[in-house]
Enzyme design. Structure first.
Site, mmCIF file in Angstrom:
data_model
loop_
_atom_site.group_PDB
_atom_site.id
_atom_site.type_symbol
_atom_site.label_atom_id
_atom_site.label_comp_id
_atom_site.label_asym_id
_atom_site.label_seq_id
_atom_site.Cartn_x
_atom_site.Cartn_y
_atom_site.Cartn_z
ATOM 1 N N GLU A 41 0.829 -1.202 0.000
ATOM 2 C CA GLU A 41 0.000 0.000 0.000
ATOM 3 C C GLU A 41 0.871 1.263 0.000
ATOM 4 O O GLU A 41 1.839 1.358 0.757
ATOM 5 C CB GLU A 41 -0.891 -0.024 1.251
ATOM 6 N N LYS A 116 -9.015 2.210 -2.404
ATOM 7 C CA LYS A 116 -9.299 1.643 -1.082
ATOM 8 C C LYS A 116 -10.705 2.037 -0.650
ATOM 9 O O LYS A 116 -11.096 3.208 -0.734
ATOM 10 C CB LYS A 116 -8.268 2.162 -0.073
ATOM 11 N N CYS A 152 -5.355 -3.169 2.261
ATOM 12 C CA CYS A 152 -5.237 -3.219 3.722
ATOM 13 C C CYS A 152 -6.575 -3.412 4.430
ATOM 14 O O CYS A 152 -7.100 -4.503 4.483
ATOM 15 C CB CYS A 152 -4.511 -1.967 4.238
#
Length: 552
Positions: A41, A116, A152
């Site tokens: 990330e 994300k 994540c």
């Protein structure tokens, strides 16, 4: 299809350096016949970039560097790179200017972007400050394999595993409903003790629930107060770990996806650390090493009292930067015991570090003379004790300024919690190495360190802890025994228990009240402390946001 996990250690803001890391690892992955390369990330800019994301020139430079990276990567290799991208809907109500994104780079171009979806705002995370969440979980196809991309936190919302949902959507479930063959997760998940076991249990639960293999790619390295442990893993459809990268170091792992079996094949599995102490040691060494390197320091200095805290910090520093780059300063006062000086000298010899001795009695006498008109007729007390600590702190800072050392402060978490430390004295420093390590864990770490050979002198472990600021002083003159104190602090700080809950657990009410009062009163000190290397779920750092002026 062969997939390479690039477990990278980026430097925040170093777009050119981080891009070069990706280019180098891409060449290595290509030489091993990889088809797809995964990076962590925000691997291009480093995680967490924090308020660099408010700088338009930084955003523009990141975009330019991403395009440059795309044109210079090997055309035979597809690469997923963590980056920031502008939000075209930023002018709308409730929208933020950026996305936390993954870019698919193929054949010289940015082929696709993935955003994300779940933005954490707890503990050290504040992503909602900068980012809008993606509206949909996206996929791409590589070698006829349909791959779902997550970032994540997107995998940290399984209500069956956690017992609740923190977000409305579950990207893993959505991708499973879209019949993907494989899910990849590009992550920058900070370390805390035993967190990898939680990560792997969570991934295994989701994999067996949805019958989808997962590859989890994690960042490694220290960035300011945060430490990232790597430990990237791959989990097959049966919920078995089939690959694990090394902990606390950069690594490249090659994994094969078998299209007929629709599963990941077993490859090399690096073992996890064999104890919490081994984990903590590796984390703290990495945190110190990277803090120095990324802040352009090469040498460290610290005060050596002959106590257990400074002994542990000296050992960590020697491992992190080499004993030849560590200077321990002995600063005896009239209250320093001969045994403590002997212990400090023995530690220096065991570690092979440099040392010097600066007696502070002349400075103490000078202060006494200057303050005598005002202090005359009063009793010796905390002010005089703290002057000794501040004299030592000034001497250490003078050496730091003069010779370019980074000063390491040596206080532990128990002291930091209750304010058993001196502002502008032992709290001086550029990095608080063990300020997230409770005193009982300091002892445990030192015993672990001595498991094969004596590094920390045995007398340091045996003698009662003392600041040695007045005759026959011990820490327990002012504080409960550390096993009691640390259990109360664990419940109060880590578990957020109320005072009555702690009392009900068997602790003395007066002791609980005293510790709670000390924690509240010490907030102004913690606010002025050096950055604290975080190794627990509740550190006195950016994730600790308590008011100074309050009454409870």
């Amino acid at each position: 299809m062969k997939i390479a996990i690039a477990q990278l250690n980026p430097t925040i803001g170093d777009l050119t350096g981080n891009s070069q890391k990706i280019l180098q690892v891409a060449q290595t992955a290509l030489s091993q016949n990889a088809d797809l390369l995964l990076t962590p990330e925000l691997s291009l800019c480093g995680y967490p970039p924090r308020d660099l994301l408010l700088k338009p020139d930084f955003i523009q430079a990141t975009q330019q560097q991403l395009q440059h990276l795309a044109t210079h990567l090997p055309p035979q290799l597809s690469v997923l790179v963590g980056t920031i991208t502008p939000n075209p809907n930023a002018s709308q109500v409730g929208q933020k200017p950026l996305y936390n994104s993954i870019a698919l780079l193929q054949r010289g171009e940015i082929r696709q972007l993935f955003h994300k979806r779940l933005l954490p705002t707890y503990d050290v995370f504040d992503e909602d400050r900068y980012f809008s969440g993606g509206e949909r979980s996206e996929t791409f196809t590589q070698s006829q394999i349909k791959i779902g991309v997550t970032i994540c936190e997107d995998l940290w919302n399984d209500e069956e595993f956690w017992g609740k949902r923190n977000y409305q959507v579950n990207p893993f479930a959505e991708l499973a409903n879209r019949e993907v063959d494989l899910i990849v997760n590009l992550s920058a998940s900070p370390y805390s003790v035993s967190k990898q076991q939680v990560r792997e249990s969570m991934l295994q639960h989701s994999v067996t629930r949805y019958h989808l293999p997962v590859i989890y790619t994690n960042q490694v390295g220290g960035n300011d107060d945060l430490i990232f442990d790597g430990n990237s893993v791959a989990v097959n459809r049966q919920g078995e770990i089939v690959s694990r990268a090394r902990g606390f170091s950069e690594d490249l792992q090659l994994i094969e996806y078998h299209p007929e079996k629709r599963d990941l094949l077993p490859t090399h599995i690096n073992p996890l650390s064999d104890s919490p102490e081994a984990e903590m040691w590796l984390a703290l060494v990495l945190g110190v090493r990277d803090y120095l390197q990324k802040c352009s320091f090469s040498r460290v200095i610290l005060g050596l009292s002959g106590g257990i805290d400074s002994s542990l910090v000296a050992a960590i520093a020697a491992e992190a930067v080499g004993p030849e780059n560590v200077l321990g300063v002995l600063m005896p006062s009239p209250y320093s015991s001969p045994n403590s000086l002997d212990d400090a000298v023995e530690l220096v010899k065991n570690l092979g570090i440099h040392s010097t001795t600066l007696p502070i009695q002349p400075a103490m006498e000078a202060y006494d003379q200057i303050l005598d008109p005002l202090f005359k007729g009063t009793e010796f007390g905390v002010a005089e004790e703290n002057l000794q600590s501040r004299i030592r702190g000034n001497l250490l800072m003078a050496l730091s300024n003069k010779f370019g050392y980074l000063l390491l402060s040596t206080g532990n978490k128990s002291e930091m919690a209750v304010g058993y430390c001196t502002l502008y004295g032992d709290m001086n420093g550029g990095l608080a190495v063990i300020a997230d390590v409770p005193k009982t864990k300091v002892f445990a770490l030192c015993r672990w360190l001595n498991r094969n050979i004596e590094i920390i002198p045995q007398n340091v472990l045996d003698k009662p802890p003392s600041a040695e600021l007045k005759p026959d002083q011990t820490d327990q003159d002012s504080l409960p025994p550390y096993d009691i104190l640390d259990d109360i602090l664990e419940r109060l700080v880590q578990q957020h228990q109320a005072k009555q809950e702690i009392i009900n657990a068997g602790h003395d009410p007066e002791t609980v009240e005293k510790v709670n009062r000390l924690v509240l009163r010490a907030e102004f000190k913690r606010r002025q402390a050096a950055p604290v290397l975080k190794i627990t779920d509740r550190a006195f750092g950016i994730g600790w946001r308590m008011p100074i002026a309050c009454r409870l």
